[in-house]
Motif scaffolding. Structure first.
Motif, PDB file in Angstrom:
ATOM      1  N   PHE B  63       5.168   1.118  -8.076  1.00  0.00           N
ATOM      2  CA  PHE B  63       6.477   1.662  -8.419  1.00  0.00           C
ATOM      3  C   PHE B  63       6.544   1.898  -9.923  1.00  0.00           C
ATOM      4  CE2 PHE B  63       6.900  -0.541  -4.425  1.00  0.00           C
ATOM      5  CZ  PHE B  63       7.646   0.351  -3.671  1.00  0.00           C
ATOM      6  N   GLU B  64       7.489   2.743 -10.315  1.00  0.00           N
ATOM      7  CA  GLU B  64       7.578   3.135 -11.728  1.00  0.00           C
ATOM      8  C   GLU B  64       7.880   1.935 -12.625  1.00  0.00           C
ATOM      9  OE1 GLU B  64       9.242   7.098 -13.960  1.00  0.00           O
ATOM     10  OE2 GLU B  64      10.576   6.037 -12.632  1.00  0.00           O
ATOM     11  N   ASP B  65       8.535   0.924 -12.058  1.00  0.00           N
ATOM     12  CA  ASP B  65       8.847  -0.260 -12.878  1.00  0.00           C
ATOM     13  C   ASP B  65       7.634  -1.191 -13.029  1.00  0.00           C
ATOM     14  OD1 ASP B  65       8.566  -1.534 -10.439  1.00  0.00           O
ATOM     15  OD2 ASP B  65      10.671  -2.107 -10.238  1.00  0.00           O
ATOM     16  N   GLY B  66       6.479  -0.779 -12.513  1.00  0.00           N
ATOM     17  CA  GLY B  66       5.264  -1.560 -12.700  1.00  0.00           C
ATOM     18  C   GLY B  66       4.902  -2.437 -11.516  1.00  0.00           C
ATOM     19  N   ARG B  67       5.865  -2.661 -10.642  1.00  0.00           N
ATOM     20  CA  ARG B  67       5.623  -3.475  -9.457  1.00  0.00           C
ATOM     21  C   ARG B  67       4.596  -2.789  -8.552  1.00  0.00           C
ATOM     22  NH1 ARG B  67       9.151  -3.667  -4.841  1.00  0.00           N
ATOM     23  NH2 ARG B  67      10.210  -1.957  -5.879  1.00  0.00           N
ATOM     24  N   GLU B  68       3.703  -3.574  -7.948  1.00  0.00           N
ATOM     25  CA  GLU B  68       2.746  -2.998  -6.999  1.00  0.00           C
ATOM     26  C   GLU B  68       2.716  -3.871  -5.752  1.00  0.00           C
ATOM     27  OE1 GLU B  68      -1.177  -2.180  -8.482  1.00  0.00           O
ATOM     28  OE2 GLU B  68      -1.732  -1.114  -6.647  1.00  0.00           O
ATOM     29  N   ILE B  69       2.692  -3.237  -4.603  1.00  0.00           N
ATOM     30  CA  ILE B  69       2.578  -3.976  -3.349  1.00  0.00           C
ATOM     31  C   ILE B  69       1.355  -3.461  -2.604  1.00  0.00           C
ATOM     32  CG2 ILE B  69       5.025  -4.541  -3.110  1.00  0.00           C
ATOM     33  CD1 ILE B  69       5.306  -2.192  -1.185  1.00  0.00           C
ATOM     34  N   VAL B  70       0.734  -4.357  -1.846  1.00  0.00           N
ATOM     35  CA  VAL B  70      -0.401  -3.966  -1.007  1.00  0.00           C
ATOM     36  C   VAL B  70       0.018  -4.151   0.442  1.00  0.00           C
ATOM     37  CG1 VAL B  70      -2.793  -4.434  -0.389  1.00  0.00           C
ATOM     38  CG2 VAL B  70      -2.074  -4.573  -2.782  1.00  0.00           C
ATOM     39  N   LEU B  71      -0.082  -3.090   1.213  1.00  0.00           N
ATOM     40  CA  LEU B  71       0.308  -3.121   2.617  1.00  0.00           C
ATOM     41  C   LEU B  71      -0.943  -3.189   3.480  1.00  0.00           C
ATOM     42  CD1 LEU B  71       2.474  -1.097   1.049  1.00  0.00           C
ATOM     43  CD2 LEU B  71       3.403  -0.939   3.348  1.00  0.00           C
ATOM     44  N   ARG B  72      -0.908  -4.140   4.416  1.00  0.00           N
ATOM     45  CA  ARG B  72      -1.983  -4.245   5.402  1.00  0.00           C
ATOM     46  C   ARG B  72      -1.370  -4.060   6.792  1.00  0.00           C
ATOM     47  NH1 ARG B  72      -3.097  -7.920   1.371  1.00  0.00           N
ATOM     48  NH2 ARG B  72      -4.971  -7.381   0.194  1.00  0.00           N
ATOM     49  N   LYS B  73      -2.198  -4.086   7.808  1.00  0.00           N
ATOM     50  CA  LYS B  73      -1.758  -3.794   9.181  1.00  0.00           C
ATOM     51  C   LYS B  73      -0.415  -4.453   9.509  1.00  0.00           C
ATOM     52  CE  LYS B  73      -3.339  -4.368  13.970  1.00  0.00           C
ATOM     53  NZ  LYS B  73      -3.471  -3.027  14.502  1.00  0.00           N
ATOM     54  N   GLY B  74       0.554  -3.658   9.834  1.00  0.00           N
ATOM     55  CA  GLY B  74       1.854  -4.157  10.254  1.00  0.00           C
ATOM     56  C   GLY B  74       2.870  -4.287   9.146  1.00  0.00           C
ATOM     57  N   ASP B  75       2.433  -4.226   7.889  1.00  0.00           N
ATOM     58  CA  ASP B  75       3.387  -4.348   6.778  1.00  0.00           C
ATOM     59  C   ASP B  75       4.244  -3.095   6.690  1.00  0.00           C
ATOM     60  OD1 ASP B  75       2.578  -6.881   5.899  1.00  0.00           O
ATOM     61  OD2 ASP B  75       1.051  -6.056   4.560  1.00  0.00           O
ATOM     62  N   HIS B  76       5.524  -3.302   6.456  1.00  0.00           N
ATOM     63  CA  HIS B  76       6.421  -2.157   6.312  1.00  0.00           C
ATOM     64  C   HIS B  76       7.385  -2.400   5.175  1.00  0.00           C
ATOM     65  CE1 HIS B  76       9.690  -4.241   8.586  1.00  0.00           C
ATOM     66  NE2 HIS B  76       8.712  -4.720   9.329  1.00  0.00           N
ATOM     67  N   VAL B  77       7.861  -1.293   4.599  1.00  0.00           N
ATOM     68  CA  VAL B  77       8.706  -1.385   3.411  1.00  0.00           C
ATOM     69  C   VAL B  77       9.667  -0.194   3.390  1.00  0.00           C
ATOM     70  CG1 VAL B  77       7.045  -0.144   1.926  1.00  0.00           C
ATOM     71  CG2 VAL B  77       8.622  -1.790   0.906  1.00  0.00           C
ATOM     72  N   LYS B  78      10.851  -0.434   2.823  1.00  0.00           N
ATOM     73  CA  LYS B  78      11.827   0.642   2.617  1.00  0.00           C
ATOM     74  C   LYS B  78      11.739   1.113   1.174  1.00  0.00           C
ATOM     75  CE  LYS B  78      14.998  -1.739   4.985  1.00  0.00           C
ATOM     76  NZ  LYS B  78      16.277  -2.281   5.502  1.00  0.00           N
ATOM     77  N   ILE B  79      11.681   2.402   0.975  1.00  0.00           N
ATOM     78  CA  ILE B  79      11.662   2.974  -0.378  1.00  0.00           C
ATOM     79  C   ILE B  79      12.892   3.873  -0.502  1.00  0.00           C
ATOM     80  CG2 ILE B  79      10.350   4.317  -2.058  1.00  0.00           C
ATOM     81  CD1 ILE B  79       7.808   3.668  -0.432  1.00  0.00           C
ATOM     82  N   ARG B  84      10.871   6.158  -7.721  1.00  0.00           N
ATOM     83  CA  ARG B  84       9.584   6.833  -7.951  1.00  0.00           C
ATOM     84  C   ARG B  84       8.431   5.870  -7.661  1.00  0.00           C
ATOM     85  NH1 ARG B  84       9.512  11.285 -11.875  1.00  0.00           N
ATOM     86  NH2 ARG B  84       8.074  10.085 -13.153  1.00  0.00           N
ATOM     87  N   HIS B  85       7.448   6.384  -6.923  1.00  0.00           N
ATOM     88  CA  HIS B  85       6.330   5.545  -6.487  1.00  0.00           C
ATOM     89  C   HIS B  85       5.101   6.420  -6.292  1.00  0.00           C
ATOM     90  CE1 HIS B  85       8.172   7.154  -2.849  1.00  0.00           C
ATOM     91  NE2 HIS B  85       7.015   7.006  -2.243  1.00  0.00           N
ATOM     92  N   ARG B  86       3.964   5.782  -6.298  1.00  0.00           N
ATOM     93  CA  ARG B  86       2.709   6.493  -6.021  1.00  0.00           C
ATOM     94  C   ARG B  86       1.784   5.591  -5.208  1.00  0.00           C
ATOM     95  NH1 ARG B  86      -1.126   5.164  -9.778  1.00  0.00           N
ATOM     96  NH2 ARG B  86      -2.266   7.044  -9.278  1.00  0.00           N
ATOM     97  N   VAL B  87       0.885   6.206  -4.503  1.00  0.00           N
ATOM     98  CA  VAL B  87      -0.118   5.446  -3.758  1.00  0.00           C
ATOM     99  C   VAL B  87      -1.245   5.121  -4.738  1.00  0.00           C
ATOM    100  CG1 VAL B  87      -1.753   5.488  -1.833  1.00  0.00           C
ATOM    101  CG2 VAL B  87       0.508   6.555  -1.597  1.00  0.00           C
ATOM    102  N   SER B  88      -1.405   3.813  -5.028  1.00  0.00           N
ATOM    103  CA  SER B  88      -2.389   3.422  -6.048  1.00  0.00           C
ATOM    104  C   SER B  88      -3.802   3.377  -5.466  1.00  0.00           C
ATOM    105  CB  SER B  88      -2.011   2.080  -6.660  1.00  0.00           C
ATOM    106  OG  SER B  88      -1.815   1.117  -5.652  1.00  0.00           O
ATOM    107  N   HIS B  89      -3.923   3.100  -4.178  1.00  0.00           N
ATOM    108  CA  HIS B  89      -5.234   3.150  -3.540  1.00  0.00           C
ATOM    109  C   HIS B  89      -5.041   3.099  -2.027  1.00  0.00           C
ATOM    110  CE1 HIS B  89      -4.538  -1.207  -3.234  1.00  0.00           C
ATOM    111  NE2 HIS B  89      -5.308  -1.131  -2.172  1.00  0.00           N
ATOM    112  N   THR B  90      -6.068   3.578  -1.313  1.00  0.00           N
ATOM    113  CA  THR B  90      -6.171   3.285   0.120  1.00  0.00           C
ATOM    114  C   THR B  90      -7.601   2.821   0.370  1.00  0.00           C
ATOM    115  OG1 THR B  90      -6.670   5.638   0.593  1.00  0.00           O
ATOM    116  CG2 THR B  90      -4.381   4.931   0.844  1.00  0.00           C
TER     117      THR B  90
END
Lengths: 104, 104
Positions: B63-79, B84-90
């Protein structure tokens, strides 16, 4: 962040419904079943359209016109508003995990 | 009835986006990635809210504020819209299968 596989209920003698998103135009619901089905008289007749996917397990949906579909892992279907349907069965031996999106 | 695991693309050098539902207030999208990320300048700034779940693989969202989350199987999130956000890796070695619901 939450996980859709987390906080699985202990008591599977009944179905479990939880809202993941609830907003003006959309509701996203997790449903956990094991062996349940709708009562014979229990037709769903919904104001909203529904898109539903089975993520684990399997389940049958019967429509009022007699058509029946069986959903297995990854199968998804759109059910337009007011298309009457019922759950004819869910896997009696394993959890069936559904994700449903209801929308206007 | 369709299956979300069906018709997986052969060419994984790019991401694949397909709409499963498109209506006035909601769009449900399947996304398939393998190793892609957003370009450094590639912030998503969306008009709609997004609820996203990773069904296979793993991915990072920054996220633009510097926070980063890693999602694995089943993880879900509301944006929320305009966060503003970007996909940092897959996952570079396996397919990452996303299901995204965009809504007003």
């Amino acid at each position: 962040m939450e996980n859709i596989y987390a906080q699985f209920p202990q008591d599977l003698t009944r179905e479990h419904f939880s809202d993941l998103v609830q907003s003006e135009h959309v509701r996203i619901e997790r449903i956990i079943s094991r062996g349940q089905s709708s009562p014979e008289s229990g037709w769903y007749d919904q104001e909203d359209h529904e898109w539903v996917i089975v993520l684990e397990g399997s389940a049958g949906i019967r429509f009022e016109d007699g058509r029946e579909i069986v959903l297995r892992k990854g199968d998804h279907v759109k059910i337009p508003a007011h298309v009457r349907h019922r759950v004819s069965h869910t896997d009696p031996d394993n959890i069936t995990l559904w994700l449903a999106v209801f929308y206007r």
